[in-house]
Scaffold this active site. Structure first.
Site, PDB file in Angstrom:
ATOM      1  N   ASP A   1      -1.535  -5.970   8.873  1.00 56.65           N
ATOM      2  CA  ASP A   1      -2.460  -4.911   8.470  1.00 56.65           C
ATOM      3  C   ASP A   1      -3.700  -5.631   7.925  1.00 56.65           C
ATOM      4  OD1 ASP A   1      -3.816  -2.759   7.511  1.00 56.65           O
ATOM      5  OD2 ASP A   1      -2.164  -1.937   6.326  1.00 56.65           O
TER       6      ASP A   1
ATOM      7  N   LYS B   1     -13.719  -0.443   5.244  1.00 62.97           N
ATOM      8  CA  LYS B   1     -14.237  -1.153   4.077  1.00 62.97           C
ATOM      9  C   LYS B   1     -15.394  -2.063   4.460  1.00 62.97           C
ATOM     10  CE  LYS B   1     -10.235   0.410   2.647  1.00 62.97           C
ATOM     11  NZ  LYS B   1      -9.806   1.303   1.645  1.00 62.97           N
TER      12      LYS B   1
ATOM     13  N   TRP C   1       0.850  -1.192   0.000  1.00 61.04           N
ATOM     14  CA  TRP C   1       0.000   0.000   0.000  1.00 61.04           C
ATOM     15  C   TRP C   1       0.890   1.248   0.000  1.00 61.04           C
ATOM     16  CZ3 TRP C   1      -2.093   2.629   4.873  1.00 61.04           C
ATOM     17  CH2 TRP C   1      -3.038   3.608   4.538  1.00 61.04           C
TER      18      TRP C   1
END
Ligand code: LMR
Length: 394
Positions: free
Chosen positions: A208, A243, A127
């Site tokens: 993560d 999300k 990311w």
């Protein structure tokens, strides 16, 4: 004073949204930032969230401060969501944080206090915000091999070889599921090998976990988190509700510290909270209260899980739709790998020049690595996108 600052380039992900907004091509397509979109291209509020929000409006009695650990009911419910049945066998301290990025930031602050010489190892690629978060906390960042363009998937041999060279000064950032940006995840067997190496070499894994429920299912996606929580002496998990609850702008997530014994937990937790206190004092309450209501209420939880399942099914449907259409156009060999990727992102394997052509000639916006938000594909834009992809691929 401000004149000392040099101009910054646009953010590699958020900058795309700004550029897309300014584009007046009616055919433009936004496949940039990782935000779920429905068939109409909208990002609606989940019904379970709306219902929980309504309940909150009616029952909230105060806006007084929370503690730096946030809402204890949220903390407990999220630890349960992440760790499931394995929770009973682990020592876990969980705290509410302002989104995944906020969580990574406080985790980085804690790591720095533990060992200012620690190196944070990130997958290649990862990311775009990982390195900035850790370097801004004053930590050194390095990379381990992960995705191979030749294999069109994880080069696990290269990854494992790199991890075998690490030691107790190292922290390895792993993506719990739905690897961002590649959509290429570790298999269960590969997670086992990572756990073996972590134990043997003594590095600390940091997972993560921003897409639980977007890959194969809430429990299936937590395989790696739960395995490492049981096997390694120390683990940091940073989770996000952006999300899977669609709570992007409410900034809600959690940091879970899994420790082998009470003493380590009692040493680490006050420092984590102290980093939070000196950064933002306490996390915002609203989003966490919604998540807590949903997770504690059987009916709301059921509704949320159903909605999450249909979001996941839609993204998988988009994957198949796109791969099928590209195969029909004779491009199957180059893009068939997108069928097996998991989560919100598909890694197309285009060059930066091809990505720029798509942006400049066709108003199609994706991250320079050729990561696309698969949820941005719909029946309306499928043909336009597939034809543009064919044009830049030939
Ligand atoms: C993404 O990867 O697009 C999302 O996680 C949004 C962000 O903050 O970058």
């Amino acid at each position: 004073m401000f004149e000392a600052l040099s101009p910054l380039p646009a953010d590699p992900i958020l900058g795309l949204s700004a550029a897309y907004k300014q584009d007046d091509n009616p055919d433009k397509i936004d496949l940039g930032v990782g935000v779920y979109k429905d068939e109409a291209g909208a990002t609606p509020i989940m019904a379970a969230v709306k219902n929980a929000e309504q309940l909150r409006l009616e029952t909230e009695t105060t806006k007084t401060y929370q503690s730096p650990a946030g809402d204890p009911q949220f903390d407990e419910a999220v630890a349960d969501l992440l760790l499931g049945d394995t929770l009973a066998n682990c020592r876990v301290a969980s705290v509410q944080v302002p989104g995944g990025t906020g969580g990574l930031h406080v985790a980085a602050g804690l790591i720095r206090r533990c060992n200012s010489e620690a190196t944070i190892w990130l997958s290649t690629p990862t990311w775009a915000n990982h390195a900035p978060v850790f370097t801004s906390a004053g930590l050194a960042v390095a990379e381990y091999p992960y995705y191979s363009s030749q294999l069109r998937g994880v080069d696990f041999e290269a990854m494992a070889d790199a991890l075998r060279k690490l030691g107790s000064n190292d922290v390895v950032v792993l993506h719990g599921c739905c690897h961002n940006p590649t959509g290429a995840d570790l298999t269960e067997q590969q997670w086992q090998v990572v756990a073996d190496i972590a134990i043997e070499r003594g590095f600390t894994p940091l997972i993560d976990f921003a897409y639980q429920g977007f890959g194969r299912g809430l429990d299936e996606d937590a395989y790696g988190v739960r395995l490492l929580a049981q096997r390694v002496p120390e683990l940091i998990v940073v989770s996000s509700c952006s999300k899977n609850f669609g709570l992007y702008r409410e900034r809600v997530g959690a940091v879970c510290l899994v420790s082998a014994d009470t003493q380590r937990e009692h040493q680490a937790l006050p420092h984590l909270l102290n980093v939070a206190r000196s950064t933002y004092s306490m996390p915002p309450a609203h989003g966490a209260a919604i998540v807590s209501s949903i997770l504690h209420d059987e009916a709301l939880r059921g509704q949320w899980q159903q909605e999450l399942t249909s979001m996941r099914d839609r993204m998988n449907g988009c994957r198949t739709l796109l791969a099928d259409r590209l195969a029909e156009m004779g491009l199957g060999d180059s893009f068939d790998h997108i069928r097996g990727q998991l989560g919100m992102f598909s890694y197309l394997g285009l060059s930066v020049a091809q990505v720029q052509r798509l942006r400049e000639e066709f108003s199609i916006y994706m991250v320079d690595s050729s990561r696309i938000n698969i949820a941005g594909i719909n029946q309306q834009n499928l043909d336009y996108f597939a034809n543009a992809l064919a044009a830049v691929s030939r």
